[in-house]
Design an enzyme around this catalytic site. Structure first.
Site, mmCIF file in Angstrom:
data_model
loop_
_atom_site.group_PDB
_atom_site.id
_atom_site.type_symbol
_atom_site.label_atom_id
_atom_site.label_comp_id
_atom_site.label_asym_id
_atom_site.label_seq_id
_atom_site.Cartn_x
_atom_site.Cartn_y
_atom_site.Cartn_z
ATOM 1 N N ASP A 142 39.928 34.054 22.286
ATOM 2 C CA ASP A 142 40.848 35.110 21.872
ATOM 3 C C ASP A 142 41.039 36.027 23.077
ATOM 4 O O ASP A 142 40.052 36.532 23.646
ATOM 5 C CB ASP A 142 40.219 35.879 20.703
ATOM 6 C CG ASP A 142 41.145 36.957 20.134
ATOM 7 O OD1 ASP A 142 41.912 37.558 20.912
ATOM 8 O OD2 ASP A 142 41.084 37.206 18.918
ATOM 9 N N ASP A 144 43.718 30.439 26.285
ATOM 10 C CA ASP A 144 44.464 30.298 25.029
ATOM 11 C C ASP A 144 43.463 30.141 23.890
ATOM 12 O O ASP A 144 42.355 29.641 24.103
ATOM 13 C CB ASP A 144 45.428 29.114 25.056
ATOM 14 C CG ASP A 144 46.515 29.254 23.987
ATOM 15 O OD1 ASP A 144 47.538 29.902 24.269
ATOM 16 O OD2 ASP A 144 46.324 28.736 22.870
ATOM 17 N N PRO A 182 52.068 27.013 27.189
ATOM 18 C CA PRO A 182 51.703 25.613 27.496
ATOM 19 C C PRO A 182 51.319 25.348 28.946
ATOM 20 O O PRO A 182 51.078 24.205 29.320
ATOM 21 C CB PRO A 182 52.981 24.855 27.138
ATOM 22 C CG PRO A 182 54.074 25.826 27.418
ATOM 23 C CD PRO A 182 53.525 27.182 27.063
ATOM 24 N N GLY A 183 51.287 26.377 29.804
ATOM 25 C CA GLY A 183 50.793 26.174 31.161
ATOM 26 C C GLY A 183 51.828 26.281 32.260
ATOM 27 O O GLY A 183 51.492 26.127 33.442
ATOM 28 N N GLY A 184 53.071 26.549 31.907
ATOM 29 C CA GLY A 184 54.135 26.623 32.917
ATOM 30 C C GLY A 184 53.896 27.699 33.957
ATOM 31 O O GLY A 184 54.081 27.473 35.163
ATOM 32 N N LYS A 185 53.463 28.874 33.524
ATOM 33 C CA LYS A 185 53.227 29.975 34.471
ATOM 34 C C LYS A 185 51.957 29.737 35.277
ATOM 35 O O LYS A 185 51.894 30.062 36.469
ATOM 36 C CB LYS A 185 53.162 31.313 33.724
ATOM 37 C CG LYS A 185 54.486 31.728 33.115
ATOM 38 C CD LYS A 185 54.391 33.113 32.489
ATOM 39 C CE LYS A 185 55.648 33.429 31.710
ATOM 40 N NZ LYS A 185 55.808 32.550 30.521
ATOM 41 N N ALA A 204 48.112 31.655 28.162
ATOM 42 C CA ALA A 204 48.611 30.717 29.174
ATOM 43 C C ALA A 204 49.408 29.538 28.644
ATOM 44 O O ALA A 204 50.291 29.029 29.334
ATOM 45 C CB ALA A 204 47.442 30.191 30.006
ATOM 46 N N CYS A 220 59.219 37.586 25.651
ATOM 47 C CA CYS A 220 60.563 37.029 25.482
ATOM 48 C C CYS A 220 61.209 37.663 24.246
ATOM 49 O O CYS A 220 61.934 37.016 23.504
ATOM 50 C CB CYS A 220 60.542 35.511 25.396
ATOM 51 S SG CYS A 220 59.470 34.852 24.106
#
Length: 440
Positions: free
Chosen positions: A309, A282, A261-264, A259, A381
């Site tokens: 994990d 995370d 840095p949390g954007g999604k 997750a 990505c």
């Protein structure tokens, strides 16, 4: 062609910035410190910053030239000599230096002697004529593309195998500096509110045609106020598409398996209207701490962060507990090279299988978390087939109850029918892959 004019002071600043950049991260911090020492300001700063980042982008190619001339890897040379040679190669081979600049390049021998040993200065002075007279041997298409676009040959070969003659357009797009993109947080404000704010600040922007809450900023702009208020977050269009494709609904249980840095996570909470539950996972405690701060600022009320994990999460949360699972898997990140130019030289072809092994373990974990009838999004990505279609094909062969849900846009079909890819040269965003899988 205008000749490049650099003073000895400016060359010293560049050399020290490169040398310091090996010790200080990010390299931007090293550049600032070295430039301040030599009082590099205003137009000088702009000029030298361009050269500094050009060296970073070309670093692998510059080091190949040095190794060819010296006979050993530049990584085992004296750090000051390595930095001076990198500056000399950039200016002598990739620029058009004036005669005065060439004199100052010779003067770097004295600079070296004072910082290391006189013999190091003598060595550089003797080597410099070979640097100035260097002509690369370009005897293949890969080598031509390497020199035109400064990418490793193995990466160029891989992209040509993937998309043929389009590869050159892709390399060109990866060398273009992207505009900053922000996603408006509609839990707090409307897109129109942020647009009016930008207009008042005389900042040009354009709204994404694919994700209406994503704005591409076209002028220099500090978004700190918007971020601190939780009105927006830094997010590219392609990652924002991932949450829309997974389409979590109010009241559902969702696991975001990688997750930070949390954007999604924040985007999914918005799509769910802050109703339901999101477990944001995370493995790193410092990233968890940062993510908690971002989610608090964004007004996300339904997320619980879990430090674990991702491969072990079913043992913690339980099996078949999620209506939706987001797995934006750790990857080589080669699709982000336009944002991180030096990444091209850190990538190693031999490391791809190790990354794929982790991705396979994580997708199996995600599947165990998913309820029957639920949907999982696998995304990366990366642009390498092994990390994308390869992982999905491997997974589908292992699970008879896994069904690919065909994606019809907003980007192009992937190399496996039903999957989707965003391409930098076609879509003006970072490289991204999507596969939506349903548990029947």
């Amino acid at each position: 062609m205008v000749k490049l004019k650099l003073s000895d002071r400016q060359l010293y600043a560049l050399v020290e910035a490169l040398k310091l950049g090996e010790e200080l991260k990010p390299s931007q911090q090293a550049k600032r410190r070295a430039f301040a020492k030599y009082k590099i300001e205003g137009w000088e700063n702009s000029k030298l910053t361009g050269i500094f980042y050009s060296i970073q982008r070309r670093l692998g190619l510059i080091d190949e030239v040095i190794e060819e001339l010296v006979g050993v890897s530049p990584l085992i040379l004296d750090p000051w000599l390595r930095a001076v040679l990198r500056v000399a190669v950039e200016i002598a081979i990739f620029r058009n230096p004036s005669e005065k600049t060439l004199q100052h390049l010779r003067g770097l021998a004295q600079f070296l002697s004072k910082r290391t040993h006189p013999y190091v200065g003598y060595y550089y002075y003797d080597l410099l004529p070979r640097v100035l007279n260097y002509v690369p041997v370009i005897d293949s298409e890969e080598k031509r593309l390497k020199w035109d676009y400064t990418f490793p040959e193995w990466f160029i070969r891989r992209m040509r195998e993937l998309i043929g003659n389009e590869a050159e357009e892709l390399l060109k797009a990866l060398n273009e500096t992207p505009s900053m993109s922000i996603r408006v947080n509609r839990l707090k404000v409307s897109v129109e509110y942020v647009e009016r704010y930008l207009q008042k600040k005389n900042v040009r922007f354009e709204r994404s045609k694919r994700v209406e809450s994503v704005l591409r900023i076209l002028d220099p702009f500090n978004p700190e106020w918007l971020f601190n208020k939780g009105f927006a977050i830094a997010q590219e269009e392609a990652p924002a598409v991932a949450s829309i494709v997974l389409n979590p609904r109010p009241g559902e249980t969702v696991v975001d398996l990688a997750a930070a840095p949390g954007g999604k996570t924040a985007h999914m909470a918005e799509l769910m209207k802050n109703e339901g539950k999101i477990y944001a996972v995370d493995i790193d405690s410092s990233r968890i701490k940062r993510m908690n701060e971002i989610l608090r600022r964004m007004g996300v009320e339904i997320a619980e962060t879990v430090r674990a994990d991702g491969r072990k999460v079913p043992d913690i949360l339980g099996v078949e507990i999620a209506d939706r699972v987001m797995l934006d898997a750790p990857c080589t990140s080669d699709g982000t090279i336009a944002k991180n130019p030096e990444l091209r030289w850190r990538l190693r072809e031999k490391n791809i299988p190790k990354v794929v092994e982790l991705q396979r373990e994580l997708i199996e974990s995600a599947w165990r978390l998913l309820k029957p009838g639920g949907r999982m999004l696998y995304s990366t990505c990366s642009m390498f087939r092994e990390e994308n279609e390869g992982v999905v094909e491997w997974f589908l062969e292992r699970h008879g109850n896994a069904k690919l849900v065909p994606l019809k846009g907003p980007y192009d079909e992937g190399l496996l029918p039903g999957t989707m890819r965003a391409w930098p040269h076609r879509h003006g965003t970072i490289g991204f892959f999507y596969a939506l899988i349903e548990k029947s």
